[in-house]
Design a protein around this motif. Structure first.
Motif, PDB file in Angstrom:
ATOM      1  N   SER A  43      -1.833-120.056  -4.200  1.00  0.00           N
ATOM      2  CA  SER A  43      -1.006-119.011  -4.788  1.00  0.00           C
ATOM      3  C   SER A  43       0.466-119.277  -4.487  1.00  0.00           C
ATOM      4  N   SER A  44       1.314-118.857  -5.416  1.00  0.00           N
ATOM      5  CA  SER A  44       2.755-118.985  -5.261  1.00  0.00           C
ATOM      6  C   SER A  44       3.413-117.879  -6.070  1.00  0.00           C
ATOM      7  N   PRO A  45       4.474-117.277  -5.559  1.00  0.00           N
ATOM      8  CA  PRO A  45       5.150-116.236  -6.344  1.00  0.00           C
ATOM      9  C   PRO A  45       5.828-116.832  -7.578  1.00  0.00           C
ATOM     10  N   GLN A  46       5.912-116.040  -8.617  1.00  0.00           N
ATOM     11  CA  GLN A  46       6.546-116.467  -9.852  1.00  0.00           C
ATOM     12  C   GLN A  46       8.011-116.053  -9.875  1.00  0.00           C
ATOM     13  N   ILE A  47       8.724-116.341  -8.811  1.00  0.00           N
ATOM     14  CA  ILE A  47      10.151-116.027  -8.758  1.00  0.00           C
ATOM     15  C   ILE A  47      10.930-117.311  -8.544  1.00  0.00           C
ATOM     16  N   LEU A  48      12.139-117.316  -9.020  1.00  0.00           N
ATOM     17  CA  LEU A  48      13.013-118.466  -8.808  1.00  0.00           C
ATOM     18  C   LEU A  48      13.902-118.188  -7.608  1.00  0.00           C
ATOM     19  N   PRO A  49      14.192-119.214  -6.801  1.00  0.00           N
ATOM     20  CA  PRO A  49      15.006-119.011  -5.613  1.00  0.00           C
ATOM     21  C   PRO A  49      16.432-118.548  -5.904  1.00  0.00           C
ATOM     22  N   SER A  50      16.920-118.795  -7.127  1.00  0.00           N
ATOM     23  CA  SER A  50      18.281-118.431  -7.480  1.00  0.00           C
ATOM     24  C   SER A  50      18.324-117.969  -8.932  1.00  0.00           C
ATOM     25  N   PRO A  51      19.147-116.971  -9.245  1.00  0.00           N
ATOM     26  CA  PRO A  51      19.271-116.548 -10.646  1.00  0.00           C
ATOM     27  C   PRO A  51      19.937-117.614 -11.515  1.00  0.00           C
ATOM     28  N   LEU A  52      20.540-118.614 -10.900  1.00  0.00           N
ATOM     29  CA  LEU A  52      21.187-119.686 -11.653  1.00  0.00           C
ATOM     30  C   LEU A  52      20.210-120.780 -12.066  1.00  0.00           C
ATOM     31  N   MET A  53      18.963-120.683 -11.624  1.00  0.00           N
ATOM     32  CA  MET A  53      17.958-121.695 -11.945  1.00  0.00           C
ATOM     33  C   MET A  53      17.114-121.241 -13.129  1.00  0.00           C
ATOM     34  N   ASN A  54      16.740-122.189 -13.974  1.00  0.00           N
ATOM     35  CA  ASN A  54      15.837-121.926 -15.096  1.00  0.00           C
ATOM     36  C   ASN A  54      14.450-122.433 -14.739  1.00  0.00           C
ATOM     37  N   ASP A  55      13.435-121.724 -15.214  1.00  0.00           N
ATOM     38  CA  ASP A  55      12.061-122.185 -15.024  1.00  0.00           C
ATOM     39  C   ASP A  55      11.842-123.368 -15.956  1.00  0.00           C
ATOM     40  N   ASP A  56      11.478-124.519 -15.389  1.00  0.00           N
ATOM     41  CA  ASP A  56      11.297-125.708 -16.211  1.00  0.00           C
ATOM     42  C   ASP A  56       9.867-125.865 -16.716  1.00  0.00           C
ATOM     43  N   GLY A  57       8.998-124.918 -16.405  1.00  0.00           N
ATOM     44  CA  GLY A  57       7.632-124.957 -16.913  1.00  0.00           C
ATOM     45  C   GLY A  57       6.693-125.859 -16.150  1.00  0.00           C
ATOM     46  N   THR A  58       7.147-126.439 -15.050  1.00  0.00           N
ATOM     47  CA  THR A  58       6.291-127.321 -14.263  1.00  0.00           C
ATOM     48  C   THR A  58       5.221-126.503 -13.556  1.00  0.00           C
ATOM     49  N   SER A  59       3.981-126.902 -13.758  1.00  0.00           N
ATOM     50  CA  SER A  59       2.883-126.221 -13.068  1.00  0.00           C
ATOM     51  C   SER A  59       2.909-126.606 -11.588  1.00  0.00           C
ATOM     52  N   ARG A  60       2.795-125.639 -10.719  1.00  0.00           N
ATOM     53  CA  ARG A  60       2.818-125.898  -9.275  1.00  0.00           C
ATOM     54  C   ARG A  60       1.487-126.419  -8.756  1.00  0.00           C
ATOM     55  N   PHE A  61       0.418-126.214  -9.506  1.00  0.00           N
ATOM     56  CA  PHE A  61      -0.919-126.558  -9.029  1.00  0.00           C
ATOM     57  C   PHE A  61      -1.605-127.469 -10.034  1.00  0.00           C
ATOM     58  N   THR A  62      -2.287-128.488  -9.505  1.00  0.00           N
ATOM     59  CA  THR A  62      -2.945-129.459 -10.361  1.00  0.00           C
ATOM     60  C   THR A  62      -4.264-129.887  -9.737  1.00  0.00           C
ATOM     61  N   VAL A  63      -5.297-129.985 -10.563  1.00  0.00           N
ATOM     62  CA  VAL A  63      -6.578-130.521 -10.120  1.00  0.00           C
ATOM     63  C   VAL A  63      -6.492-132.037 -10.209  1.00  0.00           C
ATOM     64  N   VAL A  64      -6.737-132.695  -9.092  1.00  0.00           N
ATOM     65  CA  VAL A  64      -6.655-134.153  -9.035  1.00  0.00           C
ATOM     66  C   VAL A  64      -8.032-134.777  -9.218  1.00  0.00           C
ATOM     67  N   SER A  65      -9.031-134.193  -8.620  1.00  0.00           N
ATOM     68  CA  SER A  65     -10.419-134.643  -8.754  1.00  0.00           C
ATOM     69  C   SER A  65     -11.299-133.401  -8.616  1.00  0.00           C
ATOM     70  N   PRO A  66     -12.600-133.516  -8.796  1.00  0.00           N
ATOM     71  CA  PRO A  66     -13.448-132.325  -8.662  1.00  0.00           C
ATOM     72  C   PRO A  66     -13.375-131.673  -7.271  1.00  0.00           C
ATOM     73  N   GLN A  67     -13.001-132.421  -6.250  1.00  0.00           N
ATOM     74  CA  GLN A  67     -12.917-131.862  -4.899  1.00  0.00           C
ATOM     75  C   GLN A  67     -11.491-131.652  -4.405  1.00  0.00           C
ATOM     76  N   ILE A  68     -10.490-132.184  -5.096  1.00  0.00           N
ATOM     77  CA  ILE A  68      -9.113-132.156  -4.585  1.00  0.00           C
ATOM     78  C   ILE A  68      -8.206-131.423  -5.562  1.00  0.00           C
ATOM     79  N   VAL A  69      -7.426-130.503  -5.025  1.00  0.00           N
ATOM     80  CA  VAL A  69      -6.399-129.807  -5.797  1.00  0.00           C
ATOM     81  C   VAL A  69      -5.095-129.906  -5.006  1.00  0.00           C
TER      82      VAL A  69
END
Length: 141
Positions: A43-69
């Motif tokens: 889990s991660s909050p959906q807030i940006l550290p600064s109002p001057l930053m734009n959300d670039d759409g990068t997903s913070r979480f990724t499944v690498v293999s069936p056992q690894i995230v």
């Protein structure tokens, strides 16, 4: 007076580029991970550290293999490079050896990648941290 080389220590005995990368990674959005039974919850909050930053759409979480995230925090571009490398590593291992990559080998290879970029001429250390979640394969009971 100071060298900006990646492998030159300053007068305090520190590598300045590594110190900067640590600061950059610590400024990222916090991530937490919980393992309960056969479930990994990241889990991660959906807030940006600064109002001057734009959300670039990068997903913070990724499944690498069936056992690894993997979750990343810090510089998003560095996170994308690390996640792509982690996925490629897992896919190539599964293709070559016809089995999922072990967590020990996965962590060793990712840490070697971090070290490579710390020492690589013309590159800089990653300003990103990874949170790796692993669930061992279920054994039939």
């Amino acid at each position: 007076r100071h060298s900006y080389s990646l492998t030159t220590f300053n007068t305090d005995g520190k590598l300045e580029q590594v110190e900067r990368a640590l600061v950059a990674s610590s400024m990222g959005t916090p991530i937490i991970g919980i393992i309960k039974g056969d479930t990994i919850l990241l889990s991660s909050p959906q807030i940006l550290p600064s109002p001057l930053m734009n959300d670039d759409g990068t997903s913070r979480f990724t499944v690498v293999s069936p056992q690894i995230v993997v979750g990343h925090s810090g510089i998003s571009a560095d996170g994308r490079v690390l996640v792509e490398s982690a996925q490629r590593l897992a896919i190539e291992h599964a293709y070559t050896f016809d089995e999922p990559i072990s967590i020990r080998l996965f962590l060793e290879e990712i840490s070697l990648l971090f070290q490579e970029y710390t020492m690589k001429p013309g590159a800089r250390p990653f300003g990103c941290t990874l949170l790796v979640g692993f669930l061992p394969p279920l054994t039939p009971s």
